[in-house]
Design a protein around this motif. Structure first.
Motif, PDB file in Angstrom:
ATOM      1  N   ASP B  59      78.313   9.493  52.049  1.00  0.00           N
ATOM      2  CA  ASP B  59      78.358   8.097  52.510  1.00  0.00           C
ATOM      3  C   ASP B  59      77.290   7.241  51.824  1.00  0.00           C
ATOM      4  N   GLN B  60      76.126   7.810  51.732  1.00  0.00           N
ATOM      5  CA  GLN B  60      75.008   7.161  51.045  1.00  0.00           C
ATOM      6  C   GLN B  60      74.715   5.770  51.625  1.00  0.00           C
ATOM      7  N   THR B  61      74.745   5.652  52.952  1.00  0.00           N
ATOM      8  CA  THR B  61      74.375   4.383  53.590  1.00  0.00           C
ATOM      9  C   THR B  61      73.052   4.589  54.311  1.00  0.00           C
ATOM     10  N   THR B  62      72.519   3.478  54.808  1.00  0.00           N
ATOM     11  CA  THR B  62      71.236   3.577  55.499  1.00  0.00           C
ATOM     12  C   THR B  62      71.353   4.521  56.689  1.00  0.00           C
ATOM     13  N   ASN B  63      72.480   4.389  57.411  1.00  0.00           N
ATOM     14  CA  ASN B  63      72.642   5.232  58.591  1.00  0.00           C
ATOM     15  C   ASN B  63      72.820   6.701  58.242  1.00  0.00           C
ATOM     16  N   SER B  64      73.575   6.949  57.193  1.00  0.00           N
ATOM     17  CA  SER B  64      73.759   8.361  56.816  1.00  0.00           C
ATOM     18  C   SER B  64      72.435   8.948  56.334  1.00  0.00           C
ATOM     19  N   GLU B  65      71.690   8.130  55.588  1.00  0.00           N
ATOM     20  CA  GLU B  65      70.375   8.610  55.120  1.00  0.00           C
ATOM     21  C   GLU B  65      69.439   8.840  56.301  1.00  0.00           C
ATOM     22  N   TYR B  66      69.565   7.958  57.316  1.00  0.00           N
ATOM     23  CA  TYR B  66      68.742   8.114  58.507  1.00  0.00           C
ATOM     24  C   TYR B  66      69.075   9.444  59.209  1.00  0.00           C
ATOM     25  N   LEU B 102      78.448  14.701  55.228  1.00  0.00           N
ATOM     26  CA  LEU B 102      78.558  13.393  55.868  1.00  0.00           C
ATOM     27  C   LEU B 102      79.586  12.608  55.052  1.00  0.00           C
ATOM     28  N   PRO B 103      80.835  12.465  55.560  1.00  0.00           N
ATOM     29  CA  PRO B 103      81.867  11.828  54.744  1.00  0.00           C
ATOM     30  C   PRO B 103      81.670  10.312  54.656  1.00  0.00           C
ATOM     31  N   GLU B 104      82.388   9.693  53.755  1.00  0.00           N
ATOM     32  CA  GLU B 104      82.305   8.221  53.627  1.00  0.00           C
ATOM     33  C   GLU B 104      82.712   7.597  54.958  1.00  0.00           C
ATOM     34  N   GLY B 105      82.035   6.545  55.379  1.00  0.00           N
ATOM     35  CA  GLY B 105      82.331   5.902  56.657  1.00  0.00           C
ATOM     36  C   GLY B 105      81.475   6.437  57.783  1.00  0.00           C
ATOM     37  N   PHE B 106      80.710   7.456  57.485  1.00  0.00           N
ATOM     38  CA  PHE B 106      79.851   8.044  58.526  1.00  0.00           C
ATOM     39  C   PHE B 106      78.879   6.989  59.070  1.00  0.00           C
ATOM     40  N   PRO B 118      83.587   8.008  66.901  1.00  0.00           N
ATOM     41  CA  PRO B 118      82.261   8.621  66.726  1.00  0.00           C
ATOM     42  C   PRO B 118      82.116   9.082  65.274  1.00  0.00           C
ATOM     43  N   PRO B 119      80.897   9.089  64.753  1.00  0.00           N
ATOM     44  CA  PRO B 119      80.718   9.522  63.357  1.00  0.00           C
ATOM     45  C   PRO B 119      81.129  10.987  63.202  1.00  0.00           C
ATOM     46  N   GLU B 120      81.788  11.252  62.109  1.00  0.00           N
ATOM     47  CA  GLU B 120      82.316  12.603  61.918  1.00  0.00           C
ATOM     48  C   GLU B 120      81.443  13.384  60.935  1.00  0.00           C
ATOM     49  N   LEU B 121      81.239  14.639  61.269  1.00  0.00           N
ATOM     50  CA  LEU B 121      80.525  15.554  60.358  1.00  0.00           C
ATOM     51  C   LEU B 121      81.460  16.697  60.028  1.00  0.00           C
ATOM     52  N   LEU B 122      81.425  17.100  58.777  1.00  0.00           N
ATOM     53  CA  LEU B 122      82.207  18.256  58.365  1.00  0.00           C
ATOM     54  C   LEU B 122      81.227  19.437  58.247  1.00  0.00           C
TER      55      LEU B 122
END
Lengths: 281, 436
Positions: B59-66, B102-106, B118-122
């Motif tokens: 995902d590489q977003t602030t939230n995924s990085e968090y 952490l897929p895209e859109g996480f 809810p955010p999905e994790l694989l």
């Protein structure tokens, strides 16, 4: 009967046995007398089949000593204490008996007899390393008698043994003779040879110097008795084949006798006369 | 025929056990070695600090990085950030317990508190690791709850969240009209309240600290994360634990002890003169040597059985029994030969002990008995080919963690058998069974 014909053995530069020939009769105690390095142990090793001769022939009841049949008749008491000191006396005897493929009943019977014969039955379960030198020698003997051999080879069996154990060992040797065993006994102590052996072969530098009974050897090679006489007229020494007769001659003409010593010839003298050297040189 | 051979073997084993030093070096020292170094390499008593996981952030977003940051901070995990393929491969090869993708859109789902999914994790892991799976899921859920803390813990962020949610509600087609009306009324009011709180904080010079809802994480009825689990078939490619390496090394030390002990005992037969008793007994030279060889082989078998029993039941080292038996038999043959060869070279106990010890220690050093082969530099690994210790360790490891096929087992086993038979042949030919 053991028959040696022109046996020779060389170790590098040393001629250990040189053209040795003799016959040992069944039931006799045959002594091999000579100083250290005379070739006694090598001769025994050849007779037992431990070492092969360079030339000549050995037979034990017509068999080559290395054959299984001959080995069953051989009991060797090595010069060293050939026992496992970390094991008990019983463990040692059990192990050596197993080499002769005995069934359990016979094995137990022979072990008990051997321990009794050397008077160690009370110490059977003790480790050998706790034994005195004499006890080790006795167990060394017991280990060689387990299979009831006809021919028993004893290589300097009294080395390092106290006088009491030595006498016990002499008794054992004579007892074995009474059982009809043939015993080959090497020693450099003339007293042992004189006391035990029916016949003695005197060897030096691998060669047989003489072979006869003790009396026969003394008669042939011992020379005359040495007589020392102390009288009121002084000290007189002479050699004599008949000391009593010659002493009477000395005591004529009112000479007063104060002391007399007659030293009869022995195997030491025999060896000296044969080789020009003392037995313990 | 067999009775004297068995008698010789029994006697030698008995003598071995009577010698306290030999017992120590044959049975105790290898255990200490295996246990001590195994514990060190396991990282302090065998328990590792956290579950080793690979994380791929697609995902590489602030939230995924968090979220990744939270994973890294968690004591439960030892995280390595990898690409998706590398993460999957690391689990397949058994280097990591699990991967988390952490897929895209996480990040978007992570932020959406009142809308969306809810955010999905694989999560991928070995299906055999059931205990780890439960532990992993629980730990991830705990971290997922953190997204609520994050949202409600920062007033400005909460206002932003509410704006996003109002927009989302307005644009959504699948929310029922009753709910839509309720949320359109509720969310702006909540935003106003939050804005007032923020203004108050700013006026008093306080830092934005958010609201406290007063409840525990678990009281929140909303789903923190959606975990989709994938089974990964793990390709076994490394030792399961450090004992899988140190046990084969311990076995080699034990065998070295046996070899030295029996080589000395053979020479001792000569120095003691007991060899003369053996030689005049009605047994053949072959029987005498067979008894010695069998004793040495059996002592090796005893110590190997002991070590592997401890390895299996206590240290949890697993192995393929048939392959292990093949390996151990070949190692036994090899070192019986080595024992016979060195016993034939020396005339005294001291010289045979020195000679055999020197040879075995050097072979052990270059063969991996001290430092595992796979951590040796390349040139050293090349030299190790000459050491029977190397092939012994390789054969044993083949049955433990290298997962050798039977064909792969053949190479080390064949080498060991050849070395054993050659040295045995030479040793028995050269050995003089007469008093030293």
């Amino acid at each position: 009967m053991i028959k040696l014909e022109s046996i020779s053995k060389r170790f590098d530069a040393v001629q250990a046995v040189d053209n040795l020939s003799f016959t040992i009769d069944r039931g006799e105690i045959f002594g091999l007398l000579g100083p250290n390095g005379a070739g006694k142990s090598t001769s025994i090793a050849i007779m037992c089949g431990l070492v092969s001769a360079d030339s000549g022939k050995v037979e034990l009841e017509g068999l080559t000593p290395t054959t299984i049949k001959a080995r069953k008749k051989i009991g060797l008491i090595p010069q060293s204490i050939a026992l496992y000191e970390e094991l008990t006396a019983l463990d040692n005897l059990n192990f050596f008996a197993d080499l002769y493929n005995m069934d359990k009943e016979l094995k137990d019977q022979r072990i008990n007899w051997s321990l009794e014969f050397v008077n160690l039955q009370d110490r059977a379960k003790d480790t050998v390393k706790g034994f005195s030198g004499g006890m080790k020698r006795r167990l060394n003997l017991a280990a060689s008698l387990l299979h009831d051999p006809d021919y028993i080879f004893m290589d300097e069996p009294t080395a390092g043994v106290d006088p009491q154990s030595r006498n016990k060992l002499f008794d054992s040797v004579l007892e074995l003779k009474e059982f009809g065993k043939t015993i080959v006994y090497t020693t450099h102590y003339m007293e042992e040879a004189e006391k035990l052996c029916d016949r003695v072969a005197i060897v030096d530098q691998g060669k047989l110097m003489a072979l006869d009974t003790v009396d026969g050897l003394i008669r042939a090679y011992g020379g005359e008795s040495q007589v020392t006489v102390q009288t009121n007229q002084g000290l007189e020494q002479f050699e004599s084949t008949n000391p009593a007769k010659d002493l009477v001659k000395v005591l004529q003409d009112s000479v007063q006798l104060e002391d007399v010593t007659v030293r009869r010839p022995d195997l030491e003298r025999v060896f000296l006369n044969l080789t020009g050297r003392q037995l313990r040189d | 025929m067999l009775k004297p051979i068995i008698a010789l073997m029994k006697k030698d084993i008995k003598l071995l056990f009577k010698d306290k030093m030999a017992v120590f070096f044959t049975f105790i020292f290898p255990l200490i070695f295996a246990f001590f170094f195994g514990s060190i390499f396991s990282g302090g008593g065998g328990a590792s600090k956290g579950m080793k996981i690979a994380v791929a952030d697609l995902d590489q977003t602030t939230n995924s990085e968090y979220f990744v940051e939270q994973l890294q901070k968690a004591d439960e995990f030892r995280v390595e950030i990898l690409s998706e393929s590398a993460a999957r491969e690391s689990v397949r090869k058994g280097k990591k317990v699990a991967f988390i993708i952490l897929p895209e859109g996480f990040g978007e789902d992570y932020a959406g508190l009142f809308s969306g999914n809810p955010p999905e994790l694989l999560v991928g892991l070995d299906p055999a690791r059931k205990a780890e799976a439960g532990y992993l899921q629980g730990s991830l859920m705990k971290l997922g709850i953190g997204r609520f803390e994050k949202a409600f813990g920062d007033t400005e962020e909460m206002i932003q969240q509410l704006d996003d949610s109002i927009a989302s509600v307005q644009n959504s087609d699948d929310i029922p009209e009753d709910w839509k009306a309720l949320l359109k009324d509720y969310l702006p009011k909540m935003k106003d309240l939050t804005q007032k709180e923020l203004d108050k904080q700013k006026a008093s010079g306080e830092q934005s600290s958010g609201f406290s809802f007063g409840g525990e994480d678990g009281d929140n009825p909303m789903m923190p994360l959606k975990i989709t689990q994938q089974e990964v078939s793990v390709q076994k490619s490394g030792p399961r634990n450090a004992f899988a390496i140190t046990i084969p090394q311990g076995v080699i030390w034990a065998i070295m002890g046996c070899v030295i002990g029996f080589a000395v005992s053979l020479v001792q037969e000569k120095t003691l003169g007991t060899v003369n008793r053996l030689a005049v007994a009605p047994i053949s030279r072959t029987q005498i040597l067979a008894g010695k060889a069998l004793g040495c082989f059996l002592a090796q078998a005893l110590v190997v059985t002991l070590l592997f029993a401890i390895a299996y039941f206590i240290l949890k080292v697993e192995f393929n029994l048939l392959k292990l038996l093949m390996a151990v038999a070949a190692v036994g043959v090899c070192f019986v030969g080595v024992m016979m060869f060195f016993a034939s070279l020396a005339k005294t106990e001291r010289s045979v002990a020195g000679l055999t010890n020197a040879f075995l220690v050097i072979m052990g050093m270059i063969g991996g008995a001290m430092i595992p082969l796979f951590v040796m530099p390349g040139w050293m690994q090349s030299i190790s080919h000459i050491s029977p210790v190397k092939w012994s360790i390789l054969a044993i490891e083949g049955a433990i963690w290298r997962d050798f096929s039977y064909t792969e087992m053949l190479q080390p086993i064949a080498i060991l058998l050849v070395v054993g038979l050659i040295t045995f042949f030479l040793g028995t030919r050269m050995l003089k069974l007469e008093e030293a």
